[in-house]
Design an enzyme around this catalytic site. Structure first.
Site, PDB file in Angstrom:
ATOM      1  N   CYS A  66       5.048  28.031  35.404  1.00 53.03           N
ATOM      2  CA  CYS A  66       6.492  27.928  35.618  1.00 53.03           C
ATOM      3  C   CYS A  66       7.252  28.309  34.340  1.00 53.03           C
ATOM      4  CB  CYS A  66       6.833  26.502  36.047  1.00 53.03           C
ATOM      5  SG  CYS A  66       8.581  26.078  35.970  1.00 53.03           S
ATOM      6  N   CYS A  78       9.297  25.523  32.841  1.00 53.69           N
ATOM      7  CA  CYS A  78       8.469  24.497  32.192  1.00 53.69           C
ATOM      8  C   CYS A  78       8.078  24.922  30.785  1.00 53.69           C
ATOM      9  CB  CYS A  78       7.214  24.223  33.020  1.00 53.69           C
ATOM     10  SG  CYS A  78       7.540  23.568  34.668  1.00 53.69           S
TER      11      CYS A  78
END
Length: 514
Positions: free
Chosen positions: A72, A75
């Site tokens: 991600c 993230c």
């Protein structure tokens, strides 16, 4: 002769390994040139195999868990923000250790699928907050109200996450905080009797640290061997931590093998071998201790409180846990341990001189615990004067007569106008038993530094939960406990003999098979 294809395969593998080694060497060189490489992350990476165990053993009051996916992009961009906050709380070099445990779980790893489902992870990154104990075997439903685990809805930057934490617990942490720089943020244990529950982790730390010092300074000698065994017998029977009781018992079982009396000498290579092996194989208070930081005993400066505070708490706790018939042997075990193994020369001499002033044997738990309390106050009075002259005290924790009125109003008989404190010793003893006995071993539910369930807590107090006041324990129960304590030494010796016999028998069988 090997066939050509096999020889070609061998040469190919050899070439690959050589290239890999060259690459590794280059990477090591680059890391050394760049100052040693990247530092380890402050946030702890968890997975389904260690999640519950790590949180169960966390001494902190709160935990934050970030659920993310390594693929991600958001993230990856958020990680530096999360790390900046984690560096404030995680590890021995953090500004505020022992308060918040910060961890991460990668939900993109298949091993964590069930774990992430338990906490209804629906987006990345997702942050959950709560006491460490509440994460263990828990499920979290975002629709459930009044849950012990809460979602952090405003932590997209390090500053916003820290603002959320400060608002949640009424703190004033700052991203620029450094170790021991923020005295006003330290817990004030003078006014909250439940703060002593946090010291269970510090007595583990002090016990493990004391053993580390003994090994490091090579202090196990023929003349110190017996005092050390007696002290660890006392710990195995009455240490407030179950882990330290278990570790002390294990050390006693293996003591003869690791430090045989026939080889104990200053120049013995075998002694050194046993010492190094012991330090690697024996974890007196579990693999977590020493952690490298203090919680209840943390001073506002790097050189205040800490180990000496933890050691005082330990011996006070031992003094209220022994039974009447053990009080004199406990006194001699503590006296000889400090005399032989406490490396502060002046402190050791002062304490030993006070021990020599004891003219009659202790016949009760109350007499022992009150003598130790009086002795500690005498030490505080002496240090109070020295620190005032030399300006070496901790401004957040100045030396004083103890316990203060806030902790035990009934302990003092002195009127408000009197300059000299007069003590009600019966009330002081009741307070000591509760403070260093029940509360230290059994933290209340609102002090979330322990993560054991009610059942585990009762189990962990097997040798410490019986209190220690003669007026609280029936005579028949006290006799039974005293008999069990006396039997402990014999059982320990029997256990050690059995272990040696088993090893000897195994050795004989091995010889027969040659």
């Amino acid at each position: 002769m090997p066939s050509l294809p096999i020889l070609s395969l061998f040469l190919f593998l050899h070439l690959q390994l050589s290239l890999h080694a060259m690459g590794a060497s280059q990477r090591l060189l680059l890391r050394s040139l760049s100052g040693g490489g990247a530092l380890a992350d402050a946030a702890v990476d968890l997975n389904s195999t260690n999640f519950d165990d790590v949180l169960k053993n966390s001494p902190t009051s709160y935990a934050i868990v970030e659920f993310f996916a390594h693929w991600c992009p958001a993230c990856r961009n958020y990680k530096p923000q999360y790390e900046r906050v984690a560096k404030l709380f995680n590890g021995p070099d953090s500004a505020h250790p022992g308060i918040i445990f910060m961890a991460r779980v990668d939900c993109a790893m298949k091993v964590n699928t069930i774990l992430c489902d338990r906490f209804s992870v629906g987006h990345y990154p997702m942050l959950l907050w709560g006491p460490p104990a509440k994460f263990i075997d828990a499920k979290w439903d975002p629709k459930k109200e009044n849950s012990d685990i809460q979602s952090i809805d405003d932590g997209r930057t390090s500053q916003r996450l820290l603002n959320w934490i400060n608002k949640r617990i009424g703190s004033s942490f700052n991203l620029d905080d450094e170790k021991y720089e923020n005295e006003d943020l330290l817990p004030r244990n003078a006014s909250d009797p439940e703060q002593i529950a946090r010291a269970i982790f510090d007595v583990e730390e002090a016990t493990a640290k004391a053993f580390e010092i003994i090994l490091e300074h090579k202090m196990i000698k023929p003349e110190t061997r017996a005092p050390l065994i007696k002290f660890f017998q006392l710990l195995a029977a009455h240490h407030p931590s179950k882990k330290c009781r278990r570790g002390s018992a294990e050390l006693l079982v293996n003591f003869d093998e690791m430090w045989p009396s026939s080889h104990l000498s200053l120049n013995s290579g075998m002694t050194q071998m046993h010492r190094s092996g012991a330090s690697d194989s024996i974890a007196v208070c579990g693999k977590e201790a020493p952690r490298g930081y203090w919680i209840f005993c943390r001073g506002s400066k790097n050189d205040t409180r800490g180990f000496s505070c933890g050691l005082w708490v330990l011996i006070h706790s031992l003094s209220v846990r022994v039974e009447d018939g053990e009080s004199q042997s406990a006194f001699t075990a503590i006296r000889d341990f400090i005399h032989n193994f406490f490396i502060c020369e002046e402190c050791r001499r002062h304490f030993y001189d006070m021990c020599l002033s004891v003219k009659t044997p202790f016949e009760s738990t109350q007499a022992l615990s009150l003598w130790l309390w009086q002795t500690h106050n005498k030490v505080n009075e002496r240090l109070m004067k020295e620190e005032k002259i030399l300006h070496t005290g901790d401004p957040s924790f100045p030396k004083s007569l103890w316990p203060p009125h806030q902790l035990c109003p009934s302990c003092q008989l002195t009127s408000a106008t009197s300059t000299e404190v007069q003590w009600n010793e019966d009330e002081v003893f009741k307070f000591l038993v509760k403070y260093y006995g029940h509360t230290l071993a059994s933290p209340s539910t609102n002090v979330t530094t322990t993560s054991q369930s009610q059942t585990d807590l009762l189990t962990s107090n097997d040798s410490a939960s019986s209190a220690v006041s003669a007026e609280l324990v029936p005579v028949w129960a006290a006799l039974g406990i005293a008999l069990a304590s006396v039997t402990f030494g014999a059982l320990a010796c029997f256990w050690r003999a059995q272990q040696k016999n088993r090893k000897y028998s195994h050795h004989l069988r091995s010889l027969k098979n040659i």
